[in-house]
Design a protein around this motif. Structure first.
Motif, short mmCIF file in Angstrom:
data_model
loop_
_atom_site.label_atom_id
_atom_site.label_comp_id
_atom_site.label_asym_id
_atom_site.label_seq_id
_atom_site.Cartn_x
_atom_site.Cartn_y
_atom_site.Cartn_z
N ILE A 56 48.35 -22.49 38.44
CA ILE A 56 49.21 -23.19 37.51
C ILE A 56 48.81 -24.66 37.51
CG2 ILE A 56 51.58 -23.95 37.04
CD1 ILE A 56 52.55 -21.30 38.11
N TYR A 57 48.60 -25.19 36.32
CA TYR A 57 48.37 -26.62 36.15
C TYR A 57 49.63 -27.19 35.52
CZ TYR A 57 43.52 -25.08 36.70
OH TYR A 57 42.38 -24.51 37.16
N PRO A 58 50.56 -27.70 36.34
CA PRO A 58 51.81 -28.20 35.76
C PRO A 58 51.53 -29.32 34.76
CG PRO A 58 51.96 -28.09 38.15
CD PRO A 58 50.53 -27.88 37.80
N ALA A 59 52.42 -29.41 33.76
CA ALA A 59 52.28 -30.48 32.77
C ALA A 59 52.33 -31.84 33.47
CB ALA A 59 53.38 -30.36 31.73
N GLY A 60 53.03 -31.90 34.60
CA GLY A 60 53.14 -33.16 35.34
C GLY A 60 51.91 -33.50 36.17
N GLY A 61 50.87 -32.65 36.15
CA GLY A 61 49.65 -32.95 36.89
C GLY A 61 49.50 -32.09 38.13
N GLY A 62 48.27 -32.07 38.65
CA GLY A 62 47.99 -31.30 39.84
C GLY A 62 47.62 -29.86 39.52
N ALA A 63 47.37 -29.11 40.57
CA ALA A 63 46.97 -27.71 40.40
C ALA A 63 47.46 -26.93 41.60
CB ALA A 63 45.45 -27.61 40.29
N TYR A 64 47.97 -25.74 41.37
CA TYR A 64 48.52 -24.93 42.44
C TYR A 64 48.03 -23.50 42.32
CZ TYR A 64 51.39 -28.97 43.16
OH TYR A 64 51.77 -30.26 43.40
N GLY A 145 38.98 -9.50 29.25
CA GLY A 145 38.33 -9.04 30.48
C GLY A 145 39.29 -9.09 31.64
N ASN A 146 38.93 -9.84 32.67
CA ASN A 146 39.75 -9.92 33.87
C ASN A 146 40.67 -11.13 33.87
OD1 ASN A 146 38.76 -7.61 34.96
ND2 ASN A 146 37.07 -8.65 36.02
N THR A 147 40.74 -11.80 32.74
CA THR A 147 41.46 -13.07 32.72
C THR A 147 42.62 -13.02 31.72
OG1 THR A 147 39.39 -14.16 33.20
CG2 THR A 147 41.17 -15.56 32.42
N ILE A 148 43.77 -13.56 32.14
CA ILE A 148 44.90 -13.72 31.22
C ILE A 148 45.22 -15.21 31.16
CG2 ILE A 148 47.28 -13.07 30.67
CD1 ILE A 148 46.97 -10.66 32.44
N LYS A 149 45.30 -15.74 29.96
CA LYS A 149 45.66 -17.15 29.81
C LYS A 149 47.09 -17.23 29.31
CE LYS A 149 41.13 -19.12 29.30
NZ LYS A 149 40.06 -19.51 28.39
N LEU A 150 47.87 -18.09 29.96
CA LEU A 150 49.28 -18.20 29.59
C LEU A 150 49.65 -19.66 29.39
CD1 LEU A 150 49.02 -16.23 32.43
CD2 LEU A 150 51.09 -15.37 31.36
N GLU A 151 50.79 -19.84 28.72
CA GLU A 151 51.26 -21.21 28.49
C GLU A 151 52.76 -21.26 28.75
OE1 GLU A 151 50.40 -24.19 24.92
OE2 GLU A 151 52.01 -22.78 24.47
N GLY A 152 53.18 -22.25 29.52
CA GLY A 152 54.59 -22.40 29.83
C GLY A 152 55.42 -22.65 28.58
N THR A 153 56.62 -22.07 28.53
CA THR A 153 57.42 -22.23 27.31
C THR A 153 58.23 -23.51 27.32
OG1 THR A 153 59.19 -21.00 28.34
CG2 THR A 153 57.68 -19.75 26.97
N PHE A 154 58.45 -24.10 28.51
CA PHE A 154 59.33 -25.27 28.58
C PHE A 154 58.53 -26.56 28.61
CE2 PHE A 154 62.26 -28.12 30.96
CZ PHE A 154 63.31 -28.09 30.06
N ASN A 155 57.58 -26.65 29.55
CA ASN A 155 56.79 -27.88 29.68
C ASN A 155 55.36 -27.70 29.18
OD1 ASN A 155 58.52 -29.87 30.80
ND2 ASN A 155 58.54 -28.73 32.71
N LYS A 156 55.01 -26.50 28.76
CA LYS A 156 53.66 -26.20 28.29
C LYS A 156 52.62 -26.35 29.39
CE LYS A 156 54.57 -26.21 23.54
NZ LYS A 156 55.66 -25.27 23.83
N SER A 157 53.00 -26.00 30.62
CA SER A 157 52.00 -25.98 31.70
C SER A 157 51.04 -24.84 31.44
CB SER A 157 52.69 -25.75 33.04
OG SER A 157 53.71 -26.68 33.24
N MET A 159 48.67 -21.72 32.73
CA MET A 159 48.52 -20.78 33.83
C MET A 159 47.37 -19.85 33.50
SD MET A 159 51.27 -18.11 35.44
CE MET A 159 51.06 -17.48 37.10
N VAL A 160 46.56 -19.57 34.52
CA VAL A 160 45.45 -18.64 34.34
C VAL A 160 45.57 -17.58 35.43
CG1 VAL A 160 42.96 -18.39 34.23
CG2 VAL A 160 44.02 -20.54 33.55
N LEU A 161 45.49 -16.32 35.02
CA LEU A 161 45.49 -15.22 35.99
C LEU A 161 44.12 -14.56 35.93
CD1 LEU A 161 48.94 -13.54 35.24
CD2 LEU A 161 48.34 -14.78 37.30
#
Lengths: 443, 446
Positions: A56-64, A145-157, A159-161
């Motif tokens: 997850i790359y939060p909209a506020g920065g950083g990566a988790y 393929g093996n990747t799902i790309k997602l987007e947060g609904t509230f802050n638009k962070s 997410m990649v699975l």
């Protein structure tokens, strides 16, 4: 009249065609299709037997980083590199897929993912009422393929699975995520790492706490510049959010060699290990620092409280002098300044305080003559007998003045931690490679 | 001719309408997919909630995140699963059960909000305040900060119960309004900037809390919520702490209206409800016990203890009976009771009251001791003054009782380990060190 007639026919025609209605949807019932899509997404998530690596790359920065296993029973088990605890102990909570405006994956009871979003700032060090501006409801944007790309609904962070392999799953389950965080913290603690790229020692700063990797280099304007990227921990190293380039060298992953306990990167299919220097790396800025003393910079301030990378050797000397000064009515050093005066004269100034006069401070000035070699190695010779405050405290701070007077120092720009925005100059002992000090340069 | 043309055209038009309208909507029984809301595999928790809240009370407990139930512009997080059951158990025991016992099952089933939405974090407001609970139209209650819930922590349980009681009280007055006199008691202080008023200031101007100053409705429900969650003793302590007599009078008047409202409208004895709520809270998150030895002494909350023979330990009773028998040899005098009276300068009067049958009048024999109490609450007694008067006359007769006091040290405790909740009569107990079966106890007074 003809016009009315025509008009009527026209209207009639409209009704005729207008009424040719067909309610049967061309495709299937939209609700049924939606449900089908949702159940397909769910089976994609559940069918990955080795689980998913999520970032997850939060909209506020950083990566988790997360390691997630979705169950058929609407429960999800996860690990995270949020901290050592979340990396070590798996937590189980619930999830569901729901059609909001888009098909959405909702982590609907509290787990590690929510640490990022928690508006209670004590959980994540973010802002009160907003946390790290992350998400826990993610709309599915793309599955390929093996990747799902997602987007947060509230802050638009973001997410990649990515589907984990069996080997990765085994590594996560055996606590490798915690190990890599622990090993990285040990690897960077009190050490100066660099990569030898294009025959240059390029300092690398790995911040485990902020999860950022920084390369320092001298840019086209002869300034020390940073190239950095947030990273997440994986079971075998650090994954950068974006590739970092230095010259023609590009990498996006730092591997951990568990055998040799060292970081390395892969460059041109060959491993390049991080080197460890006992002292800060000199930065080849032109013109070099020793040639601009007294010109570009008038002084250098050494305040041990905000210079965490000072050598242990220097700290010992400082502490000895400070403790000795303490026996003189509790006086203590506040900070030191080296003033670069005209004609290669240098003042080594110790600013100290006397607790019985809490509003005053005192400067003890020790005057030296500096001799500089062309390579920038300086030696200092006492130019005048200490007077005034310097005379009164000279016997207490003798450890510091002796060190200063008896050591040849290479003076150069270095990479070392200091208050943000400051430029630091290093004085590196030429007799003991582990002894050095540095300070903030003042114009 | 022209007219005929129009007629033909009109006919044509009519025909088109007829055909146009013969539409054929073949399937009016299309299933509506997704009707009934979200579904998921039911966990043990889901089953427990269904059995304990949905079946008996028709309450839905929504603990899984549903953003559409909440403010769209706030950062909130879902609840932790493991917090749900302890929270709901607390709610059942300290709120539903309490009302059910006093007002009956029908009352509860009729008025409890039908949906509880649980949110993990508090809701942070732009004004710097946080929201802990909200009610909508008597149907839905949202509880925030669920993730901090801990069942046995009174400082956490009490505010949550207060929120629940607060929202429930709103439903009651929305159903039947409280009398209009209520808002005339302190009509001037209602303000939208209530959050800038300290609790102390609010109370000094006749409002039970800062939020009570928001509006008469909030005032009314805050009175109810605070009386029910603080319990009688602590509520009285709040009132006793107010220095402005007009504010006290206003709050007493509000209290009276609340009590009357509950009786007249809902046929509920409010004070019984309050006592029951206090007991229920005590079961879940007991009040910290203040050791008796810190409350017993001259000028303290308790300064006397009245000892009657009934129920005393065998050891003490034996001494009591021996002394009583000795005293009988002196013209049939007999012990009526004993009192321990704390005096100034750490002195204690061990007062034995006896009756002289010839006159029927009571007399007292006062034995004066220095009482020293250590920080663990262990007391020892040393003679402070030589017995005089009656004490001197009968000291040999009463020696079994005085020796007992002098030769032992005693741990001072509450008789039942803690004060009896809601009772006006409290009992203290002095237990001989090293011998738990040797003790005396008595009613505390001052």
């Amino acid at each position: 009249m003809k016009r009315i007639y025509l008009f009527m026919v026209l209207v009639a025609g409209c009704f005729l065609t207008g009424c040719e209605k067909d309610d049967a949807p061309v495709l299937d019932n939209p609700d049924a299709r939606l449900n089908q899509v949702l159940s397909e997404y769910k089976s994609t998530l559940v069918s990955a037997k080795s689980g998913w690596k999520g970032i997850i790359y939060p909209a506020g920065g950083g990566a988790y980083a997360f390691y997630l296993q979705f169950g058929e029973d609407d429960r999800v088990t996860m690990l995270s590199d949020f901290d050592m605890g979340t990396a070590d102990k798996a937590a189980t909570s619930t999830y569901r897929l729901k059609a909001l405006q888009r098909p959405t994956l909702i982590f609907d009871t509290y787990s590690y993912i929510h640490y990022l979003s928690d508006p209670d700032e004590s959980v994540n060090g973010g802002t009160r009422g907003a946390g790290l501006k992350s998400d826990f409801e993610f709309a599915i944007k793309e599955v390929s393929g093996n990747t799902i790309k997602l987007e947060g609904t509230f802050n638009k962070s973001e997410m990649v699975l990515v589907k984990a392999t069996e080997a990765e799953a085994a590594a996560y389950q055996s606590g490798e995520l915690k190990n890599i965080i622990k090993n990285s913290a040990e690897e960077v603690k009190g050490k100066f790492l660099y990569l030898l790229l294009d025959n240059q020692k390029v300092p690398v700063i790995v911040s485990v706490a902020n999860k950022t990797l920084t390369l320092l280099h001298v840019d086209a304007n002869n300034k020390i510049a940073q190239i950095n990227a947030p990273f997440t921990f994986e079971s075998d190293g650090l994954l950068l959010r974006k590739p970092l380039s230095y010259g023609n060298n590009t990498f996006d992953k730092v591997f951990w060699d568990a055998q040799n306990k060292q970081f390395y990167i892969n460059l041109n299919a060959a491993p390049l290990y991080f080197s460890v220097s006992p002292s800060p790396i000199e930065m080849a800025v032109n013109p070099p620092l020793h040639s601009v003393l007294g010109k570009s910079y008038t002084s250098m301030q050494i305040n041990v409280a905000n210079l965490p990378d000072l050598s242990a050797n220097f700290r010992n000397i400082y502490n000895t002098a400070n403790a000795s000064l303490g026996t003189f009515g509790g006086r203590y050093i506040e900070y030191m300044t080296i003033l670069f005066n005209a004609n290669n004269m240098v003042t080594f100034q110790i600013r100290y305080r006397n607790p019985s006069q809490p509003t005053s401070f005192y400067n003890a000035n020790f005057e030296y003559k500096m001799t500089l070699s062309p390579e920038g190695v300086a030696t200092f010779a006492l130019a005048a007998a200490p007077a005034g405050n310097a005379n009164s405290i000279k016997n207490y701070v003798v450890a510091l003045t002796d060190y200063f007077a008896n050591t040849p120092f290479k003076i150069s720009y270095i990479s070392a931690s200091a208050p943000t925005g400051s430029t630091v100059g290093g004085f590196m002992s030429q007799t003991n490679p582990e002894s050095y000090f540095y300070g903030v340069l003042i114009q | 001719m022209k007219l005929r043309h129009i007629k033909v055209a009109a006919l044509l038009l009519a025909v088109t309408f007829v055909t146009a309208c013969s539409k054929d909507d073949e399937d009016l029984n299309k299933p509506i997919l997704g009707l009934g809301g979200d579904s998921w595999t039911h966990s043990e928790l889901d089953k427990w909630l269904y059995q304990n809240f949905t079946v008996p009370y028709n309450i839905e407990v929504k603990y899984r995140w549903d953003g559409s139930e909440l403010a769209l512009d706030r950062t909130l997080v879902p609840a932790k699963e493991e917090k749900i059951q302890p929270l709901m158990e607390t709610m059942k025991h300290a709120w539903i059960d309490v009302y059910e016992a006093e007002a009956g099952e029908t009352f509860v089933k009729r008025f409890v909000p039908k949906q509880y939405v649980l949110v993990g974090s508090p809701q942070y407001n732009a004004s710097g305040t946080i929201t802990l609970g909200e009610a909508e139209g008597g149907r839905k209650v949202t509880l925030y900060r669920v993730n901090q819930f801990e069942k046995n922590k009174r400082e956490i349980v009490q505010p949550i119960l207060k929120t629940i009681q607060h929202e429930f009280a709103h439903i009651l007055h929305q159903t039947v309004m409280y009398p209009p006199e209520y808002e005339q008691i302190t009509p001037m202080g209602y303000t939208s900037s209530w959050n800038n008023i300290s609790v102390t200031n609010a109370r000094e101007s006749g409002y039970i809390s800062s939020y009570a100053q928001a509006s008469p409705n909030e005032d009314f429900v805050e009175m109810i919520a605070i009386m029910l969650t603080q319990g009688k003793t602590d509520y009285e302590a709040i009132i006793a702490g107010i220095s402005n007599p007009e504010a006290v009078a206003a709050l007493r008047k509000k209290e009276e209206i609340v009590v009357t409202y509950f009786k007249q409208v809902w046929n509920i004895d409010f004070y019984k409800l309050q006592a029951r709520a206090e007991l229920a809270l005590e079961d879940i998150a007991p009040k910290p016990v203040i050791p008796l030895h810190t409350q017993f002494g001259f000028g303290n909350i308790y300064s006397t203890m009245m000892i009657n023979p009934a129920g005393q330990s065998d050891d003490f009773l034996e001494k009591y009976n021996t002394a009583d028998a000795n005293l009988k040899t002196a013209g049939g005098r007999y012990i009526e009771y004993i009192r321990l009276i704390a005096e100034d300068n750490n002195r204690v009067t061990y007062q034995i009251r006896y009756i002289n049958p010839s006159s029927g009048s009571p007399f007292v024999a006062n034995f004066i001791y220095n009482m020293s109490v250590d920080n663990k609450g262990v007391a020892s007694f040393t003679i402070a003054e030589a017995p005089a008067g009656n004490a001197n006359t009968y000291k040999t007769h009463l020696a079994p009782l005085t020796n007992y006091i002098e030769l032992n040290t005693f741990k001072i405790e509450w008789k039942d380990g803690k004060p009896v909740l809601g009772a006006t009569e409290q009992y203290g107990k002095f237990t001989a060190t090293g011998n738990p079966s040797s003790f005396f106890f008595g009613q505390l007074g001052n």
